[in-house]
Design an enzyme around this catalytic site. Structure first.
Site, PDB file in Angstrom:
ATOM      1  N   LYS A   8       1.507  12.676  -7.232  1.00 39.16           N
ATOM      2  CA  LYS A   8       0.973  13.104  -8.498  1.00 39.16           C
ATOM      3  C   LYS A   8       1.545  14.798  -8.903  1.00 39.16           C
ATOM      4  O   LYS A   8       1.271  15.039 -10.176  1.00 39.16           O
ATOM      5  CB  LYS A   8      -0.656  12.963  -8.794  1.00 39.16           C
ATOM      6  CG  LYS A   8      -1.168  11.922  -8.634  1.00 39.16           C
ATOM      7  CD  LYS A   8      -0.690  11.084 -10.126  1.00 39.16           C
ATOM      8  CE  LYS A   8      -1.432   9.507  -9.890  1.00 39.16           C
ATOM      9  NZ  LYS A   8      -0.046   8.726 -10.725  1.00 39.16           N
ATOM     10  N   TYR A  38      -2.104   5.053  -9.823  1.00 44.27           N
ATOM     11  CA  TYR A  38      -0.915   5.350  -9.530  1.00 44.27           C
ATOM     12  C   TYR A  38       0.276   5.450 -10.697  1.00 44.27           C
ATOM     13  O   TYR A  38       1.040   6.380 -10.539  1.00 44.27           O
ATOM     14  CB  TYR A  38      -0.418   4.465  -8.467  1.00 44.27           C
ATOM     15  CG  TYR A  38       0.666   4.707  -7.830  1.00 44.27           C
ATOM     16  CD1 TYR A  38       2.051   4.496  -8.050  1.00 44.27           C
ATOM     17  CD2 TYR A  38       0.358   5.422  -6.275  1.00 44.27           C
ATOM     18  CE1 TYR A  38       3.050   4.798  -7.285  1.00 44.27           C
ATOM     19  CE2 TYR A  38       1.649   5.629  -5.587  1.00 44.27           C
ATOM     20  CZ  TYR A  38       2.762   5.265  -5.883  1.00 44.27           C
ATOM     21  OH  TYR A  38       3.827   5.672  -5.132  1.00 44.27           O
TER      22      TYR A  38
HETATM   23  C1  PHB Z   1       8.944  10.667  -2.023  1.00 43.92           C
HETATM   24  O1  PHB Z   1       9.463  11.677  -1.304  1.00 43.92           O
HETATM   25  O2  PHB Z   1       9.712   9.852  -2.200  1.00 43.92           O
HETATM   26  C2  PHB Z   1       7.401  10.435  -2.161  1.00 43.92           C
HETATM   27  C3  PHB Z   1       6.692  11.417  -1.894  1.00 43.92           C
HETATM   28  C4  PHB Z   1       5.199  10.997  -1.870  1.00 43.92           C
HETATM   29  C5  PHB Z   1       4.713   9.901  -2.344  1.00 43.92           C
HETATM   30  C6  PHB Z   1       5.962   8.948  -2.864  1.00 43.92           C
HETATM   31  C7  PHB Z   1       7.216   9.253  -2.576  1.00 43.92           C
HETATM   32  O3  PHB Z   1       3.384   9.694  -2.548  1.00 43.92           O
END
Ligand code: PHB
Ligand code: APR
Length: 389
Positions: free
Chosen positions: A296, A384
Site C-alpha cells: 500500500k 488489495y
Molecule cells: C515487491 O517488492 O514486489 C512487493 C513488496 C511487498 C508486497 C508486494 C510486492 O506486499
C-alpha cells in the site's frame, strides 16, 4: 525565483504531482536532496492499484508501464504446506499491475525532462517559510549558494525523513506509530519467478513473500530479526530459509542464483495528522508509512496525489478552495483504511516474538476462516486491489 506549486521531494509522489499539474498548465519546481541516479537506486515494491495506473495514464506516462508490466488477477496465500488463491477479478472485477516503483519513478523523471520540468537536485538546508500566510516561500542551498523560491502552495513530498512534516508545529501535529519487532530481508535475483502470481507465505519459521519484476528478475523477502545485517545472510542461507517457508511444491521448483541486491527494511505503521498546514500539504511517506505486507505504500501516496492535484487545480483555476480545504480529511480517510489492511496482513502472516500458544491458534484460525470463507476473501481482495478514491 517564483512558481505556483513548490514541490519538495523528487520521489514518485513529487514527480507525479509535478507531471499532472504541468498538464493543466500549472507551474511547479521540484527540489530533490539527492541525484536522479541515487533516487532510482532505491529498490522498492511494485504492485499498482488501478487508481495509480489511471493517474499514470492521466499524466501521460503509461506507455512503458502498459508495455512491460504484468496484470495479476489474483495472489496465493500459503500457510505451511497448505495454500489457497485470492481471486481479485472474481471478487472485485479488478486486477493489480506488477511494475517496479523504480521503473515508474524513472518514467516520471523522463516525462519531466521531456516537458522541461524544473527539478533542482542536490539541494540542502531546505526550509519552508510563512506556510500559514498566502505568500509562502522556501529557502535552500544549491552548490553552497543560498536561494529562495516564492510560491502559492508547498507540496511536502519529501518522504519520512524530510523537512516538510517537521515544519508543522508539534502543538498542531498528532503522530500515530507502531514499530514491528522484525524486518524484511529482501533480495533481487536474475532468476525466473517461482510462480506467475505473488505468494504470501505464513510459516512456523516466519513470513516469506515471492514476488517478481519480469520473466527473469525475481524479488523475494523473508521475515528476519531486526538485529540481522544483510551480510549475516549468504545467498545460500537465504535460499535455504526461503525454501523452508514456502509450500514444498514451490520450494522444489524454485530457481536460485546470486543476489544482485540484498537489503533489510524495518516494518513500521506511521501516520501524522493533519496532512495540511496553511499552504503546506503533506503527501506520501512524508505523512504516512505502512508495512509492505499490503503493498500500500506507493498506492496510498497516489491517492494523496489524486486529492491534492484536484484540489490545487480547483483552487488555481476556479478560485474554489473546497478541494484543498478537505484535502487532509479526504486523504486521511483512505490512509487509515490502508493502514488497517497493512497492519492486519502483517499481524496475520508474521511470527511475533512474544506470541503464546493461544495467539498462534488465533492466527491459524483466522487463516482457516480466510481459506474457507468467500466474504473474507472478498474483503481481502477489495482492500488489495485498492479501495475507491
Ligand atoms: C515487491 O517488492 O514486489 C512487493 C513488496 C511487498 C508486497 C508486494 C510486492 O506486499
Ligand atoms: N529536501 C529535498 N528533497 C528531500 C528532502 C529535503 N529536505 N528530504 C527528502 N527528500 C527527497 C528524498 O531524497 C526522496 O527522493 O524526497 C524524496 C521522497 O521520496 P520517497 O521517500 O520515495 O517518498 P514518496 O515520493 O512519498 O513515495 C512513497 O516510496 O518508500 C516508498 O513505500 C513508499 O512506495 C512508497 C513511496
Amino acid at each position: 525565483m517564483r512558481t505556483q506549486v513548490l514541490i519538495i521531494g523528487g520521489g514518485p509522489s513529487g514527480l507525479l504531482l509535478a507531471q499532472l499539474l504541468d498538464r493543466k498548465g500549472i507551474d511547479t519546481i521540484v527540489l530533490e536532496r539527492k541525484t536522479r541516479s541515487y533516487v532510482l537506486g532505491r529498490i522498492r515494491a511494485g504492485i499498482l492499484e488501478q487508481g495509480m495506473v489511471k493517474l499514470m495514464r492521466k499524466a501521460g506516462v503509461s506507455e512503458r508501464m502498459d508495455r512491460e508490466s504484468y496484470v495479476h488477477d489474483g495472489t496465493v496465500i500459503a500457510c505451511g504446506d497448505e495454500q489457497f488463491r485470492i481471486d481479485f477479478t472474481k471478487h472485485t472485477g479488478t486486477p493489480v499491475v506488477v511494475y517496479g516503483q523504480t521503473e515508474l519513478t524513472c518514467d516520471l523523471y523522463d516525462a519531466r525532462e521531456a516537458a522541461d520540468g524544473e527539478i533542482i537536485y542536490e539541494v540542502e538546508h531546505v526550509e519552508i517559510n510563512d506556510a500559514k500566510s498566502d505568500r509562502p516561500y522556501v529557502t535552500f542551498q544549491k552548490d553552497g549558494i543560498a536561494q529562495r523560491i516564492d510560491c502559492d502552495y508547498v507540496a511536502g513530498c519529501d518522504g519520512f525523513h524530510g523537512v516538510s512534516r517537521q515544519t508543522i508545529p508539534l502543538t498542531v501535529r498528532k503522530e500515530y506509530e507502531k514499530v514491528y519487532p522484525f524486518g524484511w530481508l529482501g533480495i533481487l535475483s536474475e532468476t525466473p519467478p517461482v510462480h506467475h502470481e505473488l505468494i504470501y507465505s505464513s510459516s512456523e519459521r516466519g513470513f516469506a513473500l515471492c514476488s517478481m519484476r519480469n520473466d527473469n528478475l525475481s524479488r523475494y523477502y523473508i521475515q528476519c530479526s531486526l538485529s540481522d545485517r544483510p551480510d549475516d545472510w549468504s545467498d545460500q542461507l537465504f535460499w535455504d530459509e526461503l525454501k523452508r517457508r514456502i509450500p514444498s511444491d514451490y520450494a522444489d521448483k524454485l530457481v536460485t542464483g546470486p543476489s544482485i541486491e540484498k537489503s533489510i527494511a524495518p516494518l513500521r505503521s506511521f501516520v501524522t495528522e493533519p496532512m495540511r498546514w496553511g499552504r503546506l500539504f503533506l503527501c506520501g511517506d512524508a505523512a504516512h508509512i505502512v508495512p509492505p505486507t499490503g503493498a500500500k505504500g506507493l498506492n496510498t501516496a497516489a491517492s494523496d496525489i489524486h486529492y491534492l492535484y484536484h484540489g490545487l487545480v480547483q483552487a488555481i483555476h476556479d478560485n474554489n478552495n473546497e478541494g484543498i480545504d478537505r484535502y487532509s480529511e479526504r486523504a486521511l480517510a483512505r490512509v487509515w483504511k490502508a493502514e488497517r489492511f497493512s497492519w492486519w496482513m502483517t499481524s496475520l502472516l508474521h511470527r511475533f516474538p512474544e506470541q503464546n500458544a493461544f495467539d498462534l491458534k488465533m492466527q491459524s484460525a483466522e487463516l482457516a476462516f480466510l481459506q474457507s470463507n468467500n466474504e473474507a476473501q472478498s474483503a481481502l481482495a477489495q482492500n488489495y486491489v485498492g479501495l475507491p478514491y
